[in-house]
Scaffold this motif. Structure first.
Motif, PDB file in Angstrom:
ATOM      1  N   SER A 267       0.847  -1.189   0.000  1.00 43.79           N
ATOM      2  CA  SER A 267       0.000   0.000   0.000  1.00 43.79           C
ATOM      3  C   SER A 267       0.882   1.239   0.000  1.00 43.79           C
ATOM      4  CB  SER A 267      -0.897  -0.029   1.250  1.00 43.79           C
ATOM      5  OG  SER A 267      -1.711   1.115   1.329  1.00 43.79           O
ATOM      6  N   GLY A 270      -1.847   3.915   2.457  1.00 42.32           N
ATOM      7  CA  GLY A 270      -2.623   3.337   3.557  1.00 42.32           C
ATOM      8  C   GLY A 270      -4.078   3.052   3.254  1.00 42.32           C
ATOM      9  N   MET A 271      -4.523   3.286   2.004  1.00 45.98           N
ATOM     10  CA  MET A 271      -5.945   3.029   1.690  1.00 45.98           C
ATOM     11  C   MET A 271      -6.225   1.519   1.655  1.00 45.98           C
ATOM     12  SD  MET A 271      -7.156   6.009   1.528  1.00 45.98           S
ATOM     13  CE  MET A 271      -6.082   7.335   1.995  1.00 45.98           C
ATOM     14  N   THR A 272      -5.418   0.808   0.899  1.00 40.95           N
ATOM     15  CA  THR A 272      -5.573  -0.647   0.836  1.00 40.95           C
ATOM     16  C   THR A 272      -5.314  -1.265   2.213  1.00 40.95           C
ATOM     17  OG1 THR A 272      -4.819  -0.578  -1.451  1.00 40.95           O
ATOM     18  CG2 THR A 272      -4.738  -2.727  -0.364  1.00 40.95           C
ATOM     19  N   GLU A 273      -4.340  -0.677   2.897  1.00 45.99           N
ATOM     20  CA  GLU A 273      -3.946  -1.205   4.216  1.00 45.99           C
ATOM     21  C   GLU A 273      -5.127  -1.254   5.181  1.00 45.99           C
ATOM     22  OE1 GLU A 273      -0.770   1.004   6.022  1.00 45.99           O
ATOM     23  OE2 GLU A 273      -0.576  -0.415   7.696  1.00 45.99           O
ATOM     24  N   THR A 319      -3.952  -0.030  -7.407  1.00 40.41           N
ATOM     25  CA  THR A 319      -3.502   0.171  -8.793  1.00 40.41           C
ATOM     26  C   THR A 319      -2.376   1.197  -8.823  1.00 40.41           C
ATOM     27  OG1 THR A 319      -5.613  -0.395  -9.790  1.00 40.41           O
ATOM     28  CG2 THR A 319      -4.212   1.108 -11.036  1.00 40.41           C
ATOM     29  N   GLU A 321      -0.093   3.186 -11.740  1.00 38.44           N
ATOM     30  CA  GLU A 321       0.138   3.470 -13.170  1.00 38.44           C
ATOM     31  C   GLU A 321      -0.560   2.457 -14.070  1.00 38.44           C
ATOM     32  OE1 GLU A 321       4.379   4.095 -13.456  1.00 38.44           O
ATOM     33  OE2 GLU A 321       4.253   5.923 -12.242  1.00 38.44           O
ATOM     34  N   TYR A 322      -1.862   2.309 -13.820  1.00 43.56           N
ATOM     35  CA  TYR A 322      -2.767   1.457 -14.623  1.00 43.56           C
ATOM     36  C   TYR A 322      -2.483  -0.033 -14.492  1.00 43.56           C
ATOM     37  CZ  TYR A 322      -3.816   6.020 -16.481  1.00 43.56           C
ATOM     38  OH  TYR A 322      -4.164   7.344 -16.558  1.00 43.56           O
ATOM     39  N   SER A 350      -7.345  -0.716  -3.493  1.00 42.48           N
ATOM     40  CA  SER A 350      -7.821   0.632  -3.770  1.00 42.48           C
ATOM     41  C   SER A 350      -7.341   1.117  -5.139  1.00 42.48           C
ATOM     42  CB  SER A 350      -7.294   1.569  -2.678  1.00 42.48           C
ATOM     43  OG  SER A 350      -7.699   2.893  -2.923  1.00 42.48           O
ATOM     44  N   TYR A 351      -8.106   2.061  -5.691  1.00 42.31           N
ATOM     45  CA  TYR A 351      -7.671   2.724  -6.926  1.00 42.31           C
ATOM     46  C   TYR A 351      -8.110   4.175  -6.843  1.00 42.31           C
ATOM     47  CZ  TYR A 351     -12.506   2.340  -8.465  1.00 42.31           C
ATOM     48  OH  TYR A 351     -13.868   2.457  -8.542  1.00 42.31           O
ATOM     49  N   GLY A 352      -7.605   4.998  -7.800  1.00 44.82           N
ATOM     50  CA  GLY A 352      -7.932   6.423  -7.756  1.00 44.82           C
ATOM     51  C   GLY A 352      -8.929   6.832  -8.797  1.00 44.82           C
ATOM     52  N   TRP A 353      -8.769   6.409 -10.021  1.00 45.38           N
ATOM     53  CA  TRP A 353      -9.698   6.833 -11.066  1.00 45.38           C
ATOM     54  C   TRP A 353     -10.231   5.658 -11.877  1.00 45.38           C
ATOM     55  CZ3 TRP A 353      -4.694   8.451 -10.296  1.00 45.38           C
ATOM     56  CH2 TRP A 353      -3.714   8.072 -11.222  1.00 45.38           C
ATOM     57  N   GLY A 355      -8.635   2.335 -12.159  1.00 44.33           N
ATOM     58  CA  GLY A 355      -8.134   1.005 -11.794  1.00 44.33           C
ATOM     59  C   GLY A 355      -7.218   0.427 -12.868  1.00 44.33           C
ATOM     60  N   GLY A 382     -10.296   5.117  -3.475  1.00 44.17           N
ATOM     61  CA  GLY A 382      -9.803   5.795  -2.264  1.00 44.17           C
ATOM     62  C   GLY A 382      -9.874   4.859  -1.073  1.00 44.17           C
TER      63      GLY A 382
HETATM   64  C1  LIG Z   1       2.349   6.574  -8.523  1.00 44.73           C
HETATM   65  C2  LIG Z   1       0.859   6.335  -8.524  1.00 44.73           C
HETATM   66  C3  LIG Z   1       0.248   5.803  -9.622  1.00 44.73           C
HETATM   67  C4  LIG Z   1      -1.119   5.578  -9.634  1.00 44.73           C
HETATM   68  N1  LIG Z   1      -1.701   5.054 -10.741  1.00 44.73           N
HETATM   69  C5  LIG Z   1      -3.056   4.881 -10.784  1.00 44.73           C
HETATM   70  C6  LIG Z   1      -3.701   4.377 -11.938  1.00 44.73           C
HETATM   71  O1  LIG Z   1      -3.070   4.126 -12.971  1.00 44.73           O
HETATM   72  N2  LIG Z   1      -5.030   4.165 -11.913  1.00 44.73           N
HETATM   73  C7  LIG Z   1      -5.771   4.448 -10.823  1.00 44.73           C
HETATM   74  O2  LIG Z   1      -6.968   4.207 -10.824  1.00 44.73           O
HETATM   75  N3  LIG Z   1      -5.206   4.938  -9.700  1.00 44.73           N
HETATM   76  C8  LIG Z   1      -3.860   5.152  -9.658  1.00 44.73           C
HETATM   77  N4  LIG Z   1      -3.265   5.675  -8.544  1.00 44.73           N
HETATM   78  C9  LIG Z   1      -4.089   5.994  -7.408  1.00 44.73           C
HETATM   79  C10 LIG Z   1      -3.999   4.938  -6.332  1.00 44.73           C
HETATM   80  O3  LIG Z   1      -4.413   3.676  -6.827  1.00 44.73           O
HETATM   81  C11 LIG Z   1      -4.888   5.405  -5.182  1.00 44.73           C
HETATM   82  O4  LIG Z   1      -4.289   6.555  -4.619  1.00 44.73           O
HETATM   83  C12 LIG Z   1      -5.071   4.330  -4.105  1.00 44.73           C
HETATM   84  O5  LIG Z   1      -5.951   4.852  -3.114  1.00 44.73           O
HETATM   85  C13 LIG Z   1      -3.752   3.977  -3.450  1.00 44.73           C
HETATM   86  O6  LIG Z   1      -4.004   3.021  -2.466  1.00 44.73           O
HETATM   87  P1  LIG Z   1      -2.928   2.785  -1.334  1.00 44.73           P
HETATM   88  O7  LIG Z   1      -2.954   3.949  -0.393  1.00 44.73           O
HETATM   89  O8  LIG Z   1      -3.356   1.509  -0.704  1.00 44.73           O
HETATM   90  O9  LIG Z   1      -1.608   2.656  -2.044  1.00 44.73           O
HETATM   91  C14 LIG Z   1      -1.886   5.917  -8.519  1.00 44.73           C
HETATM   92  C15 LIG Z   1      -1.266   6.461  -7.392  1.00 44.73           C
HETATM   93  C16 LIG Z   1       0.083   6.693  -7.394  1.00 44.73           C
HETATM   94  C17 LIG Z   1       0.747   7.290  -6.171  1.00 44.73           C
END
Ligand SMILES: Cc1cc2nc3c(=O)[nH]c(=O)nc-3n(C[C@H](O)[C@H](O)[C@H](O)COP(=O)(O)O)c2cc1C
Ligand SMILES: [Fe+2]
Ligand SMILES: [Fe+2]
Length: 412
Positions: A267, A270-273, A319, A321-322, A350-353, A355, A382
């Protein structure tokens, strides 16, 4: 380095190594023993070699001296396996004594030339061939291809019933030269070597589990009274114990293994965590133990060992970088290449936009033909909501219930 007597006419030379990555790759916090053996009839043979023999003539003279063997009395060098952890000493040894015959398989002969330029005085043998050392000591050879390389064989001393098995039946773990035998060790010590054996197997042998099963079947017909491997302790009291352990480990490779779940997670923020503890608690609430590893903090050597022992696996990763979080992609790739197939599994993250981790995971496990049975993944944007956490926990309980009854048995 001190030599010890395995049995009448058979001696063990060994050196412990600890300040390396084994195969340039695997941590060995407890070291590893590199064993070779001298067998005496009228003529004498050295079986395998220790890689870190320092090339100083006195060291070798001293060891041979302890065994009352003179350098000029070594007539044969038996190369069961050409990997340099066993054969690397041949070149310096040849400088001290040129007049000996190497005994190895035909495939090993070709490697001897490529690795060390050795072509003269090589006698190739195949399964069933023997070498008479005199005084009733006849060595028999049996090829065990791909345990660990294609050229590998074992040597069996028909007089004492000792099997010199090289990598097979080996383990990590430094061995005290005061007590290198199972009959000289406490149960606790033997269990230590069995644990080290599991990680050695998962790291070194796992990908060759089918050849390992074949090798065990082949050796079934021999009256093996002592197992003297190239790494680890010598099994003199209960050789069947290490054979059983290897048979079980070869079985784990194709699943099921133990009713346990390995949870691997990584992670960034910490979102996945946030879902890790809930899923671990859920699994354990069903009475199933977990082994939890964060990547990249836990090195692949230990994660592989853990997955190897477990019938169930949970992956928690976001996720990146895709694609998959890179250290998770790396470990899944290693798990697949080590042929740890047929596990029951679940992934969340978790993912941001948009996945992307899940798609890559599906592609990777398909490509590696891992045959894992997956529960539906749970992905969240998130941080996980209360509902997400409840769903993840439910999947954890489902996975735990599914591995509870799914256990390796000796009958297969
Ligand atoms: C370097 C980096 C690359 C990322 N690439 C993607 C992506 O390609 N697609 C997406 O949906 N989210 C992407 N994200 C967003 C993360 O998946 C998102 O912030 C997620 O909540 C992270 O979970 P974590 O805190 O468990 O690592 C990226 C985040 C970072 C920092
Ligand atoms: Fe090897
Ligand atoms: Fe080895």
């Amino acid at each position: 380095m001190r030599t010890t007597q395995v049995t009448d006419g058979v001696h063990r030379l060994s050196a412990n190594v600890s300040n390396i990555l084994f195969e340039g790759l695997w941590e060995i916090p407890n070291g590893v023993a590199m064993n070779s053996y001298v067998v005496k009839g009228e003529k004498s043979a050295i079986i395998d070699g220790v890689c870190d023999w320092d090339g100083v003539p006195e060291t070798l003279f001293d060891q041979l001296d302890q065994m009352q063997v003179r350098l000029e009395d070594i007539d044969y060098v038996i190369v069961n396996h050409m990997e340099p952890d066993h054969s690397g000493w041949l070149e310096p040894f040849k400088k001290l004594r040129s007049n000996f015959t190497v005994i190895c398989t035909e495939k090993a002969g070709a490697l001897l030339e490529s690795f060390y330029g050795i072509v003269d005085d090589v006698r190739t043998v195949s399964s069933g061939d023997t070498l008479d050392l005199g005084n009733g000591r006849v060595l028999a050879f049996e090829e065990i291809p791909n345990v660990h390389w294609p050229e590998t064989m074992v040597t069996y001393d028909t007089k004492s019933g000792t099997l010199f098995s090289c990598d097979a039946f080996g383990s990590f773990g430094a061995v005290s030269n005061d007590a290198p035998y199972d009959d000289a060790l406490t149960d606790e010590h033997i269990e230590f070597f069995e644990r080290e054996m599991e990680r050695y197997y998962a790291n070194i042998v796992a990908a060759f589990s089918r050849p390992t099963e074949n090798a065990i079947k082949k050796l079934d017909g021999l009256d093996v009274r002592i197992i003297a491997p190239g790494h680890g302790i010598v099994w003199r009291h209960d050789p069947e114990r290490v054979v059983r352990a290897y048979r079980r480990l070869a079985g784990y490779a194709k699943g099921p293994a133990r009713p346990e779940v390995t949870v691997i997670w990584g992670s960034m923020y910490g979102m996945t965590e946030k879902a890790v503890r809930p899923v671990v608690n859920a699994i354990e609430s069903e009475g199933i133990p977990t082994r939890v590893h964060r990547v990249p903090e836990t090195k692949p050597s230990f994660v592989l060992d853990s997955v190897f022992q477990s019938s169930g696996v949970v992956l928690g990763m976001p996720t990146y970088e895709y694609k998959m979080f890179p250290p998770m992609a790396n470990i899944v790739d290693e798990i697949g290449k080590k042929r740890m197939i047929n596990r029951r599994a679940f992934r969340f993250g978790s993912y941001g936009w948009s996945g992307g981790a899940q798609r890559e995971l599906d592609e990777l496990t398909d490509r590696l033909k891992m045959h894992w049975q997956w529960l539906d993944p749970v992905e969240f944007r998130g941080r996980p909501t209360v509902e997400d956490l409840e769903l993840i926990s439910e999947r954890g309980r489902e996975l735990a219930r599914s591995v509870k009854e799914w256990v390796y048995t000796e009958s297969g």
